[in-house]
Scaffold this motif. Structure first.
Motif, PDB file in Angstrom:
ATOM      1  N   ALA A 281       0.828  -1.200   0.000  1.00  0.00           N
ATOM      2  CA  ALA A 281       0.000   0.000   0.000  1.00  0.00           C
ATOM      3  C   ALA A 281       0.867   1.257   0.000  1.00  0.00           C
ATOM      4  N   GLN A 282       1.959   1.216   0.733  1.00  0.00           N
ATOM      5  CA  GLN A 282       2.860   2.358   0.761  1.00  0.00           C
ATOM      6  C   GLN A 282       3.539   2.564  -0.586  1.00  0.00           C
ATOM      7  N   ARG A 283       3.816   1.456  -1.280  1.00  0.00           N
ATOM      8  CA  ARG A 283       4.375   1.577  -2.627  1.00  0.00           C
ATOM      9  C   ARG A 283       3.369   2.225  -3.570  1.00  0.00           C
ATOM     10  N   LEU A 284       2.112   1.835  -3.435  1.00  0.00           N
ATOM     11  CA  LEU A 284       1.072   2.450  -4.250  1.00  0.00           C
ATOM     12  C   LEU A 284       0.973   3.943  -3.975  1.00  0.00           C
ATOM     13  N   ALA A 285       0.992   4.320  -2.692  1.00  0.00           N
ATOM     14  CA  ALA A 285       0.875   5.730  -2.320  1.00  0.00           C
ATOM     15  C   ALA A 285       2.036   6.558  -2.849  1.00  0.00           C
ATOM     16  N   ARG A 286       3.204   5.936  -3.005  1.00  0.00           N
ATOM     17  CA  ARG A 286       4.379   6.646  -3.550  1.00  0.00           C
ATOM     18  C   ARG A 286       4.384   6.652  -5.075  1.00  0.00           C
ATOM     19  N   GLY A 287       3.423   5.992  -5.683  1.00  0.00           N
ATOM     20  CA  GLY A 287       3.357   5.967  -7.138  1.00  0.00           C
ATOM     21  C   GLY A 287       4.251   4.938  -7.776  1.00  0.00           C
ATOM     22  N   GLU A 288       4.735   3.949  -7.001  1.00  0.00           N
ATOM     23  CA  GLU A 288       5.597   2.913  -7.551  1.00  0.00           C
ATOM     24  C   GLU A 288       4.767   1.843  -8.255  1.00  0.00           C
ATOM     25  N   ALA A 289       5.304   1.312  -9.326  1.00  0.00           N
ATOM     26  CA  ALA A 289       4.595   0.290 -10.089  1.00  0.00           C
ATOM     27  C   ALA A 289       4.608  -1.037  -9.338  1.00  0.00           C
ATOM     28  N   LEU A 290       3.500  -1.732  -9.367  1.00  0.00           N
ATOM     29  CA  LEU A 290       3.416  -3.053  -8.758  1.00  0.00           C
ATOM     30  C   LEU A 290       3.847  -4.113  -9.764  1.00  0.00           C
ATOM     31  N   VAL A 291       4.566  -5.117  -9.266  1.00  0.00           N
ATOM     32  CA  VAL A 291       5.046  -6.201 -10.106  1.00  0.00           C
ATOM     33  C   VAL A 291       4.518  -7.511  -9.533  1.00  0.00           C
ATOM     34  N   GLY A 292       4.113  -8.421 -10.409  1.00  0.00           N
ATOM     35  CA  GLY A 292       3.586  -9.705  -9.966  1.00  0.00           C
ATOM     36  C   GLY A 292       4.597 -10.462  -9.128  1.00  0.00           C
ATOM     37  N   ALA A 293       4.117 -11.137  -8.080  1.00  0.00           N
ATOM     38  CA  ALA A 293       4.983 -11.895  -7.181  1.00  0.00           C
ATOM     39  C   ALA A 293       5.345 -13.226  -7.810  1.00  0.00           C
ATOM     40  N   THR A 294       6.472 -13.768  -7.401  1.00  0.00           N
ATOM     41  CA  THR A 294       6.847 -15.115  -7.822  1.00  0.00           C
ATOM     42  C   THR A 294       5.934 -16.102  -7.108  1.00  0.00           C
ATOM     43  N   PRO A 295       5.761 -17.330  -7.608  1.00  0.00           N
ATOM     44  CA  PRO A 295       4.894 -18.302  -6.935  1.00  0.00           C
ATOM     45  C   PRO A 295       5.250 -18.522  -5.479  1.00  0.00           C
ATOM     46  N   ALA A 296       6.550 -18.546  -5.159  1.00  0.00           N
ATOM     47  CA  ALA A 296       6.945 -18.775  -3.772  1.00  0.00           C
ATOM     48  C   ALA A 296       6.550 -17.614  -2.889  1.00  0.00           C
ATOM     49  N   ALA A 297       6.759 -16.381  -3.407  1.00  0.00           N
ATOM     50  CA  ALA A 297       6.449 -15.196  -2.607  1.00  0.00           C
ATOM     51  C   ALA A 297       4.960 -14.998  -2.469  1.00  0.00           C
ATOM     52  N   GLY A 298       4.208 -15.367  -3.483  1.00  0.00           N
ATOM     53  CA  GLY A 298       2.780 -15.129  -3.441  1.00  0.00           C
ATOM     54  C   GLY A 298       1.985 -16.242  -2.810  1.00  0.00           C
ATOM     55  N   SER A 299       2.655 -17.296  -2.361  1.00  0.00           N
ATOM     56  CA  SER A 299       1.913 -18.429  -1.833  1.00  0.00           C
ATOM     57  C   SER A 299       1.387 -18.197  -0.431  1.00  0.00           C
ATOM     58  N   ALA A 300       2.034 -17.315   0.336  1.00  0.00           N
ATOM     59  CA  ALA A 300       1.596 -17.049   1.699  1.00  0.00           C
ATOM     60  C   ALA A 300       0.821 -15.746   1.743  1.00  0.00           C
ATOM     61  N   ALA A 301      -0.419 -15.804   2.172  1.00  0.00           N
ATOM     62  CA  ALA A 301      -1.255 -14.619   2.241  1.00  0.00           C
ATOM     63  C   ALA A 301      -0.928 -13.817   3.488  1.00  0.00           C
ATOM     64  N   THR A 302      -1.071 -12.497   3.378  1.00  0.00           N
ATOM     65  CA  THR A 302      -0.908 -11.631   4.522  1.00  0.00           C
ATOM     66  C   THR A 302      -2.181 -11.697   5.358  1.00  0.00           C
ATOM     67  N   GLN A 303      -2.030 -11.827   6.659  1.00  0.00           N
ATOM     68  CA  GLN A 303      -3.183 -11.968   7.535  1.00  0.00           C
ATOM     69  C   GLN A 303      -3.353 -10.722   8.383  1.00  0.00           C
ATOM     70  N   PHE A 304      -4.484 -10.044   8.239  1.00  0.00           N
ATOM     71  CA  PHE A 304      -4.824  -8.980   9.156  1.00  0.00           C
ATOM     72  C   PHE A 304      -5.300  -9.652  10.442  1.00  0.00           C
ATOM     73  N   VAL A 305      -4.645  -9.379  11.545  1.00  0.00           N
ATOM     74  CA  VAL A 305      -5.019 -10.022  12.797  1.00  0.00           C
ATOM     75  C   VAL A 305      -6.115  -9.196  13.455  1.00  0.00           C
ATOM     76  N   VAL A 306      -7.291  -9.782  13.569  1.00  0.00           N
ATOM     77  CA  VAL A 306      -8.426  -9.124  14.190  1.00  0.00           C
ATOM     78  C   VAL A 306      -8.947 -10.040  15.280  1.00  0.00           C
ATOM     79  N   GLU A 307      -8.946  -9.548  16.495  1.00  0.00           N
ATOM     80  CA  GLU A 307      -9.410 -10.377  17.598  1.00  0.00           C
ATOM     81  C   GLU A 307     -10.929 -10.486  17.569  1.00  0.00           C
ATOM     82  N   ALA A 308     -11.426 -11.638  17.977  1.00  0.00           N
ATOM     83  CA  ALA A 308     -12.872 -11.841  18.030  1.00  0.00           C
ATOM     84  C   ALA A 308     -13.490 -10.922  19.077  1.00  0.00           C
ATOM     85  N   VAL A 309     -14.684 -10.448  18.781  1.00  0.00           N
ATOM     86  CA  VAL A 309     -15.413  -9.634  19.731  1.00  0.00           C
ATOM     87  C   VAL A 309     -16.252 -10.559  20.597  1.00  0.00           C
ATOM     88  N   PRO A 310     -15.951 -10.666  21.884  1.00  0.00           N
ATOM     89  CA  PRO A 310     -16.729 -11.594  22.721  1.00  0.00           C
ATOM     90  C   PRO A 310     -18.150 -11.106  22.897  1.00  0.00           C
TER      91      PRO A 310
END
Length: 241
Positions: A198-227
């Protein structure tokens, strides 16, 4: 710090106003939440992006039967409008496409987003043993470079609850669904700008497709459950004779 990142803390609880279409039919409950979304108080990223809202999102529905009652939750139409408002709040210009092929053929895009619903689940007052219903919605957000090459994939979970006392069997579920969507939206608008891509986008940098190894693990937003905490009922008074 970019203007986009500086505005991350300005979320005041937008998306709080909703209209709910409630259909209570014989032998089942049908709800179709329709958002009435106010303007989100965040600073949009100064880029043009595409969003892919395909048939999977537009037609998403959840159906199940519990205790002889069928529950049918039509999430697609409301979520399509919900995602349009979300990305318009987060980016300066947003173009919608029905599929990835159409998006990759467009010009002038900095990135392409494809939001999807991975899972919807709920608990009724009978399930929780109290006066509240609870909803969990897990989203997957696929991010592509302008040429359609995959860059990353994010998962985000929204949690919501709503009081069940004094309301119809369908309305509390619609309220909890609304709150889960609001929770996920607030988290995306406040947490996504901190991601490196997102910071790269905000700076106007071009996005490049990830390699299969790099793109295999998804980034997880950690959100705690609301009891869901139920109010304790006082014991009945003792009457002395």
């Amino acid at each position: 710090m970019s203007a986009w990142a500086a505005g991350r803390s300005a979320w005041p609880g937008a998306l709080a106003s909703w209209a709910v279409l409630l259909l209570a039919g014989c032998g089942g409950v049908k709800i179709a939440p329709v958002p009435a979304i106010p303007r989100a108080l965040v600073v949009a990223a100064p880029v043009k992006v595409g969003i892919v809202i395909g048939g999977e999102m537009r037609n998403y529905a959840h159906s199940e039967t519990r205790g002889g009652v069928s529950w049918n939750i039509a999430l697609g139409p409301g979520h399509a409008e919900h995602m349009r408002a979300l990305y318009r709040a987060g980016f300066r210009e947003v173009v919608e496409f029905p599929d990835l092929e159409s998006a990759r053929a467009a010009s002038g895009l900095s990135a392409i987003f494809e939001p999807l619903i991975d899972q919807y689940s709920f608990a009724t007052t009978r399930d929780t043993g109290g006066e509240y219903v609870a909803v969990t919605i897990r989203y997957r957000i696929n991010l592509f470079a302008p040429d359609g090459a995959p860059v990353d994939s994010f998962t985000l979970t929204g949690y919501g609850s709503g009081p069940g006392g004094g309301l119809s069997s369908g309305e509390p579920l619609a309220i909890a669904t609304r709150n889960a969507m609001r929770d996920a939206t607030a988290k995306f608008l406040t947490q996504f700008p901190a991601q490196q891509v997102a910071q790269r986008l905000a700076r106007g940098e071009a996005l490049v497709g990830a390699t299969p190894a790099a793109g295999s693990a998804a980034t997880q937003f950690v959100v705690e459950a609301v009891p869901v905490r139920e109010p304790r009922r006082p014991p009945p008074p003792v009457v002395s004779r």
